[in-house]
Write a protein that holds these residues in place. Structure first.
Motif, short mmCIF file in Angstrom:
data_model
loop_
_atom_site.label_atom_id
_atom_site.label_comp_id
_atom_site.label_asym_id
_atom_site.label_seq_id
_atom_site.Cartn_x
_atom_site.Cartn_y
_atom_site.Cartn_z
N ARG A 5 3.80 -12.67 -0.64
CA ARG A 5 4.87 -12.31 -1.56
C ARG A 5 4.56 -12.77 -2.99
O ARG A 5 5.04 -12.19 -3.96
CB ARG A 5 6.19 -12.92 -1.09
CG ARG A 5 7.40 -12.36 -1.81
CD ARG A 5 8.69 -12.90 -1.22
NE ARG A 5 8.90 -12.47 0.16
CZ ARG A 5 9.42 -11.28 0.49
NH1 ARG A 5 9.75 -10.41 -0.46
NH2 ARG A 5 9.59 -10.97 1.75
N GLU A 34 3.50 -9.97 -5.17
CA GLU A 34 4.38 -8.81 -5.30
C GLU A 34 4.34 -8.26 -6.72
O GLU A 34 4.39 -9.00 -7.69
CB GLU A 34 5.82 -9.19 -4.94
CG GLU A 34 6.77 -8.02 -4.90
CD GLU A 34 8.14 -8.40 -4.37
OE1 GLU A 34 8.94 -7.49 -4.08
OE2 GLU A 34 8.41 -9.61 -4.24
N MET A 89 3.99 -4.46 5.05
CA MET A 89 3.49 -3.25 4.39
C MET A 89 3.30 -2.07 5.33
O MET A 89 3.79 -0.98 5.07
CB MET A 89 2.17 -3.54 3.67
CG MET A 89 1.68 -2.35 2.88
SD MET A 89 0.29 -2.73 1.83
CE MET A 89 0.07 -1.13 1.05
N PRO A 131 -1.70 -4.31 -2.52
CA PRO A 131 -1.56 -3.17 -1.60
C PRO A 131 -2.80 -2.31 -1.51
O PRO A 131 -3.10 -1.74 -0.45
CB PRO A 131 -0.38 -2.39 -2.18
CG PRO A 131 -0.23 -2.85 -3.57
CD PRO A 131 -0.72 -4.27 -3.60
N ILE A 155 5.24 -9.94 2.58
CA ILE A 155 5.83 -8.62 2.43
C ILE A 155 5.22 -7.71 3.49
O ILE A 155 4.00 -7.56 3.56
CB ILE A 155 5.59 -8.05 1.03
CG1 ILE A 155 6.35 -8.86 -0.02
CG2 ILE A 155 6.01 -6.58 0.95
CD1 ILE A 155 6.11 -8.43 -1.45
N ARG A 190 12.39 -0.56 4.41
CA ARG A 190 10.98 -0.88 4.14
C ARG A 190 10.88 -1.83 2.96
O ARG A 190 11.58 -1.69 1.96
CB ARG A 190 10.20 0.40 3.84
CG ARG A 190 9.80 1.18 5.07
CD ARG A 190 9.01 2.43 4.71
NE ARG A 190 7.78 2.11 3.99
CZ ARG A 190 6.97 3.02 3.47
NH1 ARG A 190 7.26 4.31 3.60
NH2 ARG A 190 5.88 2.67 2.85
N GLU A 191 9.99 -2.79 3.05
CA GLU A 191 9.88 -3.81 2.01
C GLU A 191 8.92 -3.42 0.90
O GLU A 191 9.05 -3.91 -0.23
CB GLU A 191 9.44 -5.13 2.64
CG GLU A 191 10.45 -5.65 3.65
CD GLU A 191 10.06 -6.97 4.27
OE1 GLU A 191 10.82 -7.46 5.10
OE2 GLU A 191 8.98 -7.50 3.93
N PHE A 192 7.97 -2.56 1.21
CA PHE A 192 7.03 -2.11 0.18
C PHE A 192 7.56 -0.81 -0.41
O PHE A 192 8.19 -0.02 0.28
CB PHE A 192 5.64 -1.90 0.78
CG PHE A 192 4.60 -1.54 -0.24
CD1 PHE A 192 4.21 -2.47 -1.19
CD2 PHE A 192 4.04 -0.29 -0.26
CE1 PHE A 192 3.26 -2.15 -2.15
CE2 PHE A 192 3.08 0.05 -1.21
CZ PHE A 192 2.70 -0.89 -2.16
N ARG A 193 7.32 -0.58 -1.68
CA ARG A 193 7.92 0.55 -2.38
C ARG A 193 7.61 1.88 -1.69
O ARG A 193 6.51 2.11 -1.21
CB ARG A 193 7.45 0.58 -3.84
CG ARG A 193 5.94 0.64 -4.04
CD ARG A 193 5.60 0.62 -5.54
NE ARG A 193 4.17 0.66 -5.77
CZ ARG A 193 3.42 -0.42 -5.96
NH1 ARG A 193 3.96 -1.62 -5.93
NH2 ARG A 193 2.12 -0.31 -6.18
N SER A 240 0.67 -7.38 6.43
CA SER A 240 1.52 -7.86 5.34
C SER A 240 0.65 -8.50 4.28
O SER A 240 -0.55 -8.73 4.50
CB SER A 240 2.54 -8.89 5.88
OG SER A 240 1.89 -10.07 6.31
#
Length: 225
Positions: free
Chosen positions: A135, A138, A191, A144, A189, A74-77, A132
């Motif tokens: 970026r 970010e 999400m 988000p 990114i 996964r690209e988002f935390r 998404s």
């Protein structure tokens, strides 16, 4: 539907009819969703709407990688750990509701695994919407947060048109697979994924309505008489 009927009636849909969803209807829903509030009108979100063979390739890639033990990407935390305390209790409660509706026993490993894999297949919905954000944003909390707002607006707009949705993370856990077959550029990114389609009224889990904590537990009122 009235606004109250949409909000109070909407529920997560995990079983779909195979019928296609017209592009014009999805565009109408996205138009409504895009009226969601965003920080200083930055509108960081992007919608990648996937169906047909590209979606089938994503499903296959997600499932094959998962069964092969490929670590999630996964690209988002994702946070430092799983849910705990009351948050874990709520997670377990809705899982029990879903497994009960589907008749999946606690010791039925095969059906439990198949249920998990449904998430990686975007619940076999005819459409998947990937959200998404740029970026360049970010690390900023506003982006988000705004994407969460637009996702909420999208699922409510879809429900008002008779369509079901479920927001999920499993569908984007194998992000290279999603990025390749959805053609998502590197300046985005990934999400969240939202499965979308016509609800299958005969699918037992679709009848599940998750509980919500009451206002007395969720809110504090300060300065009121």
């Amino acid at each position: 539907m009235t606004f109250d009927e949409v909000v109070m009636g909407r529920r997560s849909i995990r079983g779909y009819k195979p019928d296609p969803v017209p592009r014009a209807l999805i565009e109408e829903i996205i138009t409504l969703a895009s009226r969601a509030p965003s920080s200083m009108n930055t509108q960081p979100w992007h919608f990648h709407v996937i169906t047909g063979e590209p979606l089938a390739r994503i499903r296959r890639g997600n499932t094959e990688n998962t069964l092969a033990g490929v670590p999630q990407s996964r690209e988002f935390r994702t946070g430092s750990g799983g849910f705990a305390g009351v948050h874990r209790d709520r997670q377990v409660e809705v899982a029990k509701q879903l497994f009960g509706a589907m008749g999946i026993a606690r010791d039925d490993a095969e059906r439990r695994q198949d249920w998990v894999l449904r998430g990686f297949r975007q619940f076999d919905a005819p459409v998947c919407v990937i959200i998404s954000f740029d970026r360049a944003l970010e690390g900023m909390d506003d982006a988000p947060f705004d994407c969460g707002a637009v996702a909420t607006a999208l699922v409510n707009a879809a429900w008002s048109r008779g369509l079901g949705t479920v927001i999920n993370s499993q569908g984007i856990m194998q992000s290279p697979v999603v990025r390749e077959h959805a053609g998502i550029p590197d300046d985005q990114i990934i999400m969240k994924a939202i499965a979308l389609g016509w609800p299958d009224d005969d699918f037992p889990a679709n009848a599940v309505v998750s509980n919500r904590k009451p206002v007395a537990e969720a809110a504090r009122f300060v300065g009121f008489d």
